[in-house]
Design a protein around this motif. Structure first.
Motif, mmCIF file in Angstrom:
data_model
loop_
_atom_site.group_PDB
_atom_site.id
_atom_site.type_symbol
_atom_site.label_atom_id
_atom_site.label_comp_id
_atom_site.label_asym_id
_atom_site.label_seq_id
_atom_site.Cartn_x
_atom_site.Cartn_y
_atom_site.Cartn_z
ATOM 1 N N ALA A 229 -3.159 -17.063 -19.523
ATOM 2 C CA ALA A 229 -1.930 -17.605 -20.108
ATOM 3 C C ALA A 229 -2.240 -18.548 -21.258
ATOM 4 N N ASN B 212 1.449 -16.337 -12.112
ATOM 5 C CA ASN B 212 1.735 -17.718 -12.509
ATOM 6 C C ASN B 212 0.759 -18.671 -11.849
ATOM 7 N N TYR C 294 2.777 -8.686 -24.692
ATOM 8 C CA TYR C 294 1.605 -9.331 -25.274
ATOM 9 C C TYR C 294 0.517 -8.334 -25.671
ATOM 10 N N ARG D 44 1.207 -18.138 -29.667
ATOM 11 C CA ARG D 44 2.664 -18.008 -29.713
ATOM 12 C C ARG D 44 3.227 -18.135 -31.120
ATOM 13 N N ALA E 85 -1.050 -14.443 -17.873
ATOM 14 C CA ALA E 85 0.156 -14.073 -18.624
ATOM 15 C C ALA E 85 0.499 -12.622 -18.291
ATOM 16 N N GLU F 173 10.171 -9.352 -20.645
ATOM 17 C CA GLU F 173 9.319 -10.364 -21.265
ATOM 18 C C GLU F 173 8.720 -9.806 -22.548
ATOM 19 N N VAL G 169 -2.440 -16.671 -24.559
ATOM 20 C CA VAL G 169 -1.128 -16.305 -25.093
ATOM 21 C C VAL G 169 -0.451 -17.528 -25.704
#
Length: 202
Positions: A111, A33, A103, A118, A38, A100, A114
Motif C-alpha cells: 500500500a 488492509n 493500480y 497517488r 493495496a 476501486e 501506491v
C-alpha cells in the motif's frame, strides 16, 4: 401533458425534481488492509474484524430510510453489503462503476508504494491500470443515473477510497489534487447531496 377540468383543458404542472440524499460507507476491513497490501482491482476478503464491522454497519444504518444500497462488484464490498443487509432489505445492487482504482502492476502490492504514486496518477494511469481521473468519470456516470432515477430519495453506497475521493471532488468541489495529496481520514459514513438535474463539473 394536460388535464381536463369541466369543459376546460388545463396544462399539467411540471414535475418538480428533488435532490438525492447519498450516504457513503467504505467496505469493511480486509485481510489485505491488515497486511498493508493495496488490493486495487483484486477481490479482497474481509478479516474477522471486517466481518464484525460489516454487521455493525447494518445495525447503524438499519431504519435509515434507504430506497436502495449500491455496492462495488468487487468481493470485499459485496461481502460487506451481504453481512450488513442479510435479508436483502433495502435491495442491494452491484455496480462496476463503483470499483476501486485499478493500480495495474501494483494491484496486490504494498500500500505504501501506491500511496507514494497517488498524485502522479491523477491523470496518468498507474502502469497497466487507471488514473484517478478515470475513476472520477465512472463515478460521475453513476451519479448522473442516480440523480435521474432516485430523486427525492435516500441511497447508500458501499465502495472504496477512490470513489469517496471522487464524490468529494464531484459533490463538494474539493480539488482532486488536494484530496490525493492529503486524503481525508476514515470515519463511519459520509453524507452528500446530489442536486436535482446534477451534471459533473467541466
Amino acid at each position: 401533458m394536460s388535464r381536463t377540468r369541466g369543459s376546460r383543458t388545463e396544462p399539467t404542472p411540471p414535475t418538480t425534481r428533488m435532490a438525492v440524499d447519498l450516504v457513503y460507507e467504505s467496505h469493511s476491513t480486509t485481510t489485505d488492509n491488515e497486511a498493508g497490501i493495496a488490493t486495487g482491482r483484486l477481490p479482497g476478503r474481509l478479516s474477522d474484524l471486517g466481518r464484525r464491522q460489516a454487521a455493525e454497519l447494518g445495525e447503524r444504518r438499519r431504519g435509515g430510510g434507504f430506497a436502495a444500497v449500491f455496492t462495488s462488484d468487487l468481493h470485499r464490498a459485496v461481502e460487506t453489503a451481504a453481512l450488513a443487509f442479510p435479508d436483502g432489505r433495502p435491495p442491494v445492487h452491484q455496480d462496476r462503476r463503483l470499483r476501486e482504482c485499478d493500480y495495474g502492476e501494483l494491484n496486490g502490492g504494498p500500500a505504501a508504494h501506491v500511496a507514494a504514486r497517488r498524485t502522479d496518477c491523477l491523470d496518468v494511469p498507474f502502469p497497466g491500470g487507471q488514473s484517478y481521473r478515470q475513476v472520477v468519470r465512472a463515478t460521475a456516470d453513476f451519479l448522473r443515473e442516480v440523480a435521474a432515477t432516485y430523486d427525492g430519495r435516500r441511497i447508500l453506497l458501499i465502495a472504496h477510497s477512490a470513489n469517496r475521493w471522487a464524490l468529494d471532488f464531484l459533490l463538494t468541489g474539493v480539488p482532486l489534487e488536494e484530496i490525493l495529496r492529503d486524503p481525508p481520514a476514515w470515519r463511519p459514513g459520509w453524507h452528500y447531496t446530489v442536486p436535482a438535474g446534477w451534471a459533473p463539473p467541466p
